[in-house]
Scaffold this motif. Structure first.
Motif, PDB file in Angstrom:
ATOM      1  N   ASP A 163      56.856 -20.241  31.082  1.00 45.39           N
ATOM      2  CA  ASP A 163      57.680 -19.673  29.969  1.00 45.39           C
ATOM      3  C   ASP A 163      58.764 -20.384  29.359  1.00 45.39           C
ATOM      4  OD1 ASP A 163      58.496 -16.332  29.068  1.00 45.39           O
ATOM      5  OD2 ASP A 163      57.977 -17.943  27.795  1.00 45.39           O
ATOM      6  N   ASN A 204      47.643 -19.544  35.125  1.00 45.78           N
ATOM      7  CA  ASN A 204      48.653 -19.340  33.887  1.00 45.78           C
ATOM      8  C   ASN A 204      48.411 -17.785  33.537  1.00 45.78           C
ATOM      9  OD1 ASN A 204      48.878 -18.899  31.029  1.00 45.78           O
ATOM     10  ND2 ASN A 204      47.602 -20.843  30.418  1.00 45.78           N
ATOM     11  N   ASP A 227      46.020 -15.717  31.658  1.00 46.13           N
ATOM     12  CA  ASP A 227      44.794 -15.322  32.213  1.00 46.13           C
ATOM     13  C   ASP A 227      44.642 -14.036  32.656  1.00 46.13           C
ATOM     14  OD1 ASP A 227      44.100 -17.958  31.368  1.00 46.13           O
ATOM     15  OD2 ASP A 227      44.297 -18.763  33.494  1.00 46.13           O
ATOM     16  N   SER A 240      54.845 -25.791  23.733  1.00 40.08           N
ATOM     17  CA  SER A 240      54.623 -25.302  24.980  1.00 40.08           C
ATOM     18  C   SER A 240      55.008 -23.918  25.546  1.00 40.08           C
ATOM     19  CB  SER A 240      54.995 -26.115  26.236  1.00 40.08           C
ATOM     20  OG  SER A 240      56.383 -26.094  26.161  1.00 40.08           O
ATOM     21  N   LEU A 258      54.783 -19.864  25.781  1.00 42.73           N
ATOM     22  CA  LEU A 258      53.751 -18.947  26.166  1.00 42.73           C
ATOM     23  C   LEU A 258      53.411 -18.103  24.908  1.00 42.73           C
ATOM     24  CD1 LEU A 258      54.560 -17.373  29.701  1.00 42.73           C
ATOM     25  CD2 LEU A 258      52.950 -18.741  28.975  1.00 42.73           C
ATOM     26  N   GLN A 315      51.300 -20.312  22.937  1.00 37.96           N
ATOM     27  CA  GLN A 315      49.942 -20.478  23.560  1.00 37.96           C
ATOM     28  C   GLN A 315      49.211 -19.231  23.310  1.00 37.96           C
ATOM     29  OE1 GLN A 315      49.832 -22.011  27.784  1.00 37.96           O
ATOM     30  NE2 GLN A 315      51.926 -22.590  27.691  1.00 37.96           N
ATOM     31  N   PRO A 343      53.071 -21.870  36.938  1.00 43.06           N
ATOM     32  CA  PRO A 343      52.292 -22.951  36.425  1.00 43.06           C
ATOM     33  C   PRO A 343      52.016 -24.118  37.788  1.00 43.06           C
ATOM     34  CG  PRO A 343      54.087 -22.936  35.222  1.00 43.06           C
ATOM     35  CD  PRO A 343      54.542 -21.680  36.159  1.00 43.06           C
TER      36      PRO A 343
END
Length: 297
Positions: free
Chosen positions: A3, A116, A119, A141, A143, A146, A273
């Motif tokens: 994050d 991740n 998920d 990049s 969160l 994303q 990660p």
């Protein structure tokens, strides 16, 4: 990815970049291998002796039941079995990439797993206290970016409008949680306010971080979640001048202390990660949880 909703503070990411430029490709590769595998520590040595003890005990029982077994089987076969057990145990020990720790009351469990966080549901995404979404201030990049990119057109528009409504109000307090629900998703996103936005990037102090933890646990209790998945909160670019390991341990301690006062949820899943799943850090976290009285699987 880790994050990284906070913008890099001056000197944090640039120093790391300058250090990496000084390393040759071979040294960078060696550091990456060492980071993934860690070193053979005290727990690995304990596993080695425990494995030897179990195999020796088994051979002793077999010899008692079948006295002529050693001669019939042969010394090389026994030596090969011993070597296979020891090496296999060490490989499993060194390459283990997750933690499962159960409290002494068995009321809650902590997991540390690679993967991740997006998920899982419900999951936590940290933002600055202004809920910034501007591309100039939010890393691609991060969160939150994303998450938005994972949505379809209508879902993304709905999520962005919900976040824009949060921005229209006063600056959020550290630990303020807003829930984002989307149709078809198995659970909500917890949008957790943490750092303070400034002209030079997002700044997170230790007091901000402790308030953030308290607000998160209160929000999880209020919704009666059975489980929640979180990144390592505070480990982005504005990492409170603490190492990744220190912030991870602070997160574990905060959840433990809050759960001891009043249970938060049945399962806390801390998602790292894969590139940050440092073996030495996992060993440190296991020892820390063991010292707090957890049973490790």
């Amino acid at each position: 990815m880790q994050d990284r909703d906070a913008v890099a503070t001056p000197g944090s990411s640039t120093d790391a970049a300058s250090d990496s430029r000084l390393l040759t490709p071979l040294r960078r590769q060696w550091r990456a291998i060492k980071r993934r595998t860690g070193t053979v520590d005290r727990e690995a040595i304990q596993w080695l002796f425990a494995t030897c003890g179990v195999i020796a005990s088994g051979l002793g029982v077999a010899q008692f039941v079948w006295p002529d077994g050693s001669a019939a089987v042969g010394g090389w076969w026994l030596l090969g079995t011993l070597a296979f057990g020891v090496i296999g145990g060490l490989v499993l020990r060194v390459m283990k990439r997750s933690i499962r720790a159960t409290s002494n009351t068995r009321a809650w469990t902590i997991q540390v797993v690679p993967g991740n966080v997006l998920d899982h549901r419900p999951c936590v995404i940290t933002t600055d206290r202004r809920r910034t979404l501007s591309p100039e201030k939010v890393a691609p990049s991060s969160l939150i970016v994303q998450y938005l990119e994972s949505l379809d057109g209508a879902g993304r528009t709905e999520a962005e409008l919900a976040i824009e409504q949060m921005q229209s109000g006063p600056l959020s307090r550290p630990g303020d949680v807003q829930f984002i629900e989307s149709s078809g998703a198995p659970g909500p996103i917890l949008l957790l306010a943490c750092g303070r936005p400034t002209r030079n990037g997002t700044v997170t102090t230790w007091s901000h971080l402790t308030q953030t933890y308290d607000g998160l646990w209160a929000a999880v209790r209020s919704r009666h979640f059975d489980e929640v998945s979180v990144p390592v909160i505070g480990a982005g670019y504005s990492r409170v001048s603490l190492s990744h390991s220190a912030v991870l341990l602070a997160l574990l301690l905060s959840f433990h202390a809050a759960s001891t006062e009043r249970p938060v949820c049945r399962l806390l899943r801390v998602v790292l990660p894969p590139t940050d799943a440092d073996q030495e850090e996992l060993v440190l976290a296991r020892r820390f949880l063991s010292a707090l009285g957890y049973s490790l699987a």
